[in-house]
Design a protein around this motif. Structure first.
Motif, short mmCIF file in Angstrom:
data_model
loop_
_atom_site.label_atom_id
_atom_site.label_comp_id
_atom_site.label_asym_id
_atom_site.label_seq_id
_atom_site.Cartn_x
_atom_site.Cartn_y
_atom_site.Cartn_z
N PRO A 1 46.58 68.40 58.85
CA PRO A 1 47.97 68.09 58.54
C PRO A 1 48.85 68.26 59.77
O PRO A 1 48.60 69.13 60.61
CB PRO A 1 48.33 69.12 57.45
CG PRO A 1 47.43 70.29 57.74
CD PRO A 1 46.15 69.70 58.29
N CYS A 2 49.85 67.42 59.89
CA CYS A 2 50.80 67.54 61.01
C CYS A 2 52.11 66.88 60.61
O CYS A 2 52.18 65.65 60.48
CB CYS A 2 50.23 66.88 62.27
SG CYS A 2 51.34 66.94 63.70
N HIS A 3 53.13 67.68 60.38
CA HIS A 3 54.43 67.17 59.94
C HIS A 3 55.58 67.60 60.85
O HIS A 3 56.71 67.15 60.66
CB HIS A 3 54.73 67.66 58.52
CG HIS A 3 53.68 67.32 57.52
ND1 HIS A 3 53.53 66.06 56.99
CD2 HIS A 3 52.68 68.07 56.96
CE1 HIS A 3 52.52 66.05 56.14
NE2 HIS A 3 51.98 67.25 56.11
N ARG A 4 55.28 68.49 61.80
CA ARG A 4 56.38 69.05 62.58
C ARG A 4 56.10 68.96 64.08
O ARG A 4 54.98 68.72 64.52
CB ARG A 4 56.63 70.50 62.16
CG ARG A 4 57.13 70.62 60.74
CD ARG A 4 57.45 72.05 60.38
NE ARG A 4 56.24 72.85 60.19
CZ ARG A 4 56.26 74.17 59.98
NH1 ARG A 4 57.42 74.81 59.93
NH2 ARG A 4 55.13 74.84 59.82
N GLU B 1 61.15 69.22 62.17
CA GLU B 1 60.45 68.15 61.49
C GLU B 1 61.09 66.84 61.92
O GLU B 1 62.31 66.72 61.93
CB GLU B 1 60.54 68.31 59.97
CG GLU B 1 59.70 67.28 59.22
CD GLU B 1 59.54 67.62 57.75
OE1 GLU B 1 58.94 66.82 57.03
OE2 GLU B 1 60.03 68.68 57.33
N ALA C 1 59.38 61.31 51.34
CA ALA C 1 58.40 60.60 52.15
C ALA C 1 58.64 59.09 52.11
O ALA C 1 58.57 58.41 53.13
CB ALA C 1 56.99 60.92 51.67
N ASN D 1 47.17 63.85 58.52
CA ASN D 1 47.75 63.58 57.19
C ASN D 1 47.04 62.43 56.50
O ASN D 1 47.66 61.59 55.85
CB ASN D 1 49.24 63.26 57.32
CG ASN D 1 49.98 64.26 58.17
OD1 ASN D 1 49.76 65.46 58.06
ND2 ASN D 1 50.84 63.79 59.05
N GLU E 1 48.02 75.99 55.65
CA GLU E 1 48.99 76.02 56.73
C GLU E 1 48.38 76.51 58.03
O GLU E 1 48.89 76.19 59.11
CB GLU E 1 50.19 76.88 56.34
CG GLU E 1 50.97 76.28 55.17
CD GLU E 1 52.26 77.04 54.89
OE1 GLU E 1 52.43 78.14 55.48
OE2 GLU E 1 53.07 76.54 54.11
N GLU F 1 47.40 73.55 60.06
CA GLU F 1 48.46 72.63 60.48
C GLU F 1 48.54 72.52 61.99
O GLU F 1 48.40 73.52 62.72
CB GLU F 1 49.81 73.11 59.93
CG GLU F 1 50.97 72.19 60.33
CD GLU F 1 52.31 72.68 59.84
OE1 GLU F 1 53.31 71.94 60.00
OE2 GLU F 1 52.38 73.81 59.31
N LYS G 1 56.55 58.84 60.70
CA LYS G 1 55.35 59.13 59.92
C LYS G 1 54.30 58.04 60.10
O LYS G 1 53.26 58.06 59.46
CB LYS G 1 55.72 59.22 58.43
CG LYS G 1 56.74 60.30 58.11
CD LYS G 1 56.19 61.68 58.36
CE LYS G 1 57.22 62.75 58.03
NZ LYS G 1 56.76 64.10 58.33
#
Length: 636
Positions: free
Chosen positions: A263-266, A277, A624, A246, A221, A224, A281
């Protein structure tokens, strides 16, 4: 016969191919197609470090857009800066061939060298600011990470351009002004934040979550990245390498430059200092979000925007006058079979429900288009509301946050567009005809039909439903009502505490009946994540069904509550304010149930909350795939 220096220079000039040199030292593309040519050592006049780097950039022969002030390019050819790569890193190729170049285009995700510190920061334009976190102030170990040997920052390229300058060689008698391209190649970029770039409150919260998952989770994390809408203009000479998000199948060695995989989700809302979020994607979704943030494209009008969006195969966003999603129509609610139908008087009965499903009020939510495109809202996970949930409620008499909870530049009613307050739903019901129940029998007509194989659910308009709520006050409102000096000082200390990870609210005992039209969205109770009690009685499950929405994170005080008159009172943590019994206290505060009815309804509510947890956990692994299906419906 020996040549004189002048003759030698003349002879050398005849043998040297002509090149068009920009004012900043970059090579401007000619009309011929770009070709790889081996680099040979030649004697050149000594240049400054900035000029040497800028000379390594070749502009694409295709012009994206041009006006009197700037010339925009769709892509550039860039000679990799091998001296900036960490050679011991496995991502670094062993060597680069002569003439090998890296093509960079608008919309690409890249890594750039840390911009030099500015003498002064301008607060009037976000384009002049690099991320304001600790890691941006100086090159630290946190930014000097592989695959580069220098401090670097992740970003997305929104535009590539050179400034135009007035051509002073123009005939003075001519009334037409002439401009020529000059100066270094520059980029408008959208920043991706590291955790160190977040505001203090969110940074502390994220760090607290990482500690709970152990060392491995903490390391993952800490890498991230967070998308933002924050943009700046930087020199293109700062380009270092690629950024992949990702991505587990990308081959970093298949490119002429190193690739940083993160990683990058937010998404981090810079002005609001909040993390959400979001749904996109796919690359096209991120490219659209980036161009929507561009200030230069907006400044240069429809022509520049149309050219940039068109190059990436996208359609520019419609203007406000073409808004086709402003009206949501009638809000509908899906109801399960009622728990119980209670007769209150002759000809008057109410049917009670443990839960319901409803659409999110997008028109009242800030950044609705960012959270979910209009075209995808039909497939967006609905709001699963259970009795006992803490929610946001539209209330014109609400008091906004104060002291440490105020964020400069953020609307006082964020994340909604209307005044609102907090409350716990203690009952979900609708009025029905007394004939719907048989002589006071608690089994409703709908439930009876379900037992005979009929439809077990019904859909009604939100305006026909009601909820009883128990008010939860903000600290500012409680201080205005407080009459006890000791309690008032205690509230002030909490309100001014800048070390908190979320806004604090106070549990209350005052109840009121509202129409379902007053419901705005769920509230995530932060302290619930530490609860070791029955999960059906706390609000930890709210993080799952609302993961694509603004979480509206809050902490309920375990020291102070508000009594039946709204006056703040010191409470006993494990007796008056035990978080595991918050649902039970809500039922106790309700004015609509007798003791026998309350026990029946509480049992059904806890069962409904448990079933929701199971549904959300089963749905999480498929999220997802669900998101990709939703995003694929977006018109690009």
């Amino acid at each position: 016969m020996a040549k004189t220096p002048a003759a030698a220079a003349s002879s050398s000039a005849k043998k040297t191919p002509a090149k068009s040199i920009a004012a900043g030292g970059g090579i401007v593309a000619s009309s011929s197609k770009f070709k790889k040519t081996p680099r040979t050592k030649q004697a050149h006049p000594k240049k400054s470090p900035a000029e040497e780097v800028d000379a390594a950039i070749t502009v694409s022969e295709t012009t994206l857009y041009e006006d009197e002030t700037r010339k925009f390019y769709s892509r550039i050819q860039f000679v990799p800066r091998g001296d900036k790569f960490m050679k011991s890193d496995p991502l670094s190729p062993p060597a680069f061939g002569d003439g090998e170049t890296w093509r960079v285009a608008i919309g690409d995700l890249v890594c750039i060298e840390n911009p030099p510190p500015k003498k002064s920061r301008s607060s009037s334009s976000s384009r002049d600011d690099t991320p304001a976190g600790k890691s941006s102030r100086k090159a630290t170990a946190s930014t000097q990470e592989p695959p580069f040997a220098v401090g670097w920052r992740p970003c997305q390229i929104l535009s590539l351009f050179r400034e135009k300058r007035r051509d002073k060689t123009t005939n003075k008698l001519s009334t037409k002004k002439r401009y020529r391209v000059g100066g270094p190649l520059r980029m408008e970029v959208r920043w991706f934040y590291r955790r160190a770039d977040l505001d203090g409150r969110n940074r502390r919260y994220e760090e607290s979550l990482s500690k709970e998952g152990g060392a491995k989770k903490k390391e993952e994390e800490s890498r991230e990245l967070f998308e933002t809408g924050r943009v700046s203009v930087v020199d293109a000479s700062s380009l270092l390498g690629r950024l992949a998000l990702n991505c587990h199948t990308d081959d970093p060695l298949g490119h002429p430059v190193p690739t940083a995989v993160r990683p990058c989700h937010r998404y981090y809302l810079h002005e609001e200092q909040d993390i959400v979020e979001i749904l996109h994607k796919k690359k096209n979704g991120m490219a659209r979000t980036g161009l929507d943030c561009s200030e230069l494209l907006l400044q240069h009008g429809e022509g520049a925007r149309k050219a940039a969006y068109g190059y990436l195969g996208l359609v520019p966003p419609k203007g406000d006058h073409d808004d086709d999603g402003a009206e949501e129509g009638i809000s509908l609610v899906t109801l399960p079979p009622p728990i119980k139908t209670i007769n209150y008087a002759k000809g008057k009965s109410s049917a009670y429900y443990a839960s319901c499903t409803l659409a999110h009020p997008w028109s009242q939510l800030s950044h609705a288009d960012l959270l979910c495109p209009r075209s995808g809202r039909g497939a967006f996970p609905p709001w699963e509301l259970c009795a006992g949930d803490v929610v946001a409620l539209h209330c014109e008499e609400s008091t906004p946050a104060a002291d440490a909870d105020v964020v400069v530049g953020r609307d006082q009613w964020y994340p909604y567009c209307v005044p609102w307050t907090h409350g716990q739903v203690t009952a979900i019901f609708k009025d029905v005809d007394a004939s719907a129940s048989k002589g006071g029998d608690s089994t409703s007509v709908v439930e009876a039909s379900a037992s005979r194989g009929g439809d077990s659910t019904s859909v009604v308009e939100a305006s026909s439903l009601f909820c009883e709520v128990r008010w939860f006050q903000r600290l500012a409102e409680a201080q205005a009502e407080c009459q006890k000096k000791k309690v008032l000082q205690f509230l002030k200390d909490i309100s001014e505490n800048t070390k908190r990870t979320s806004e604090v609210i106070l549990e209350g005992k005052q109840v009121h009946t509202l129409s379902f039209d007053s419901l705005l969205g769920p509230v995530l109770i932060e302290e619930a994540k530490n609860s070791k009690n029955d999960p059906t009685r706390d609000d930890a499950n709210l993080v799952l069904p609302t993961s694509f929405l603004i979480q509206n994170r809050r902490t309920v005080s375990d020291d102070v509550y508000c009594d039946e008159k709204g006056n703040p009172t010191m409470g006993r943590a494990m007796i008056d304010l035990d978080p595991s019994l918050r649902v039970d206290r809500g039922m106790d505060a309700s004015k609509r149930f007798k003791k026998h009815d309350q026990d029946v309804i509480l049992k059904a509510v806890l069962r409904g909350r448990e079933e929701r947890i199971v549904r959300m956990r089963e749905r999480a692994p498929l999220r997802a795939a669900k998101v990709d299906a939703m995003v694929s419906t977006e018109t690009l």
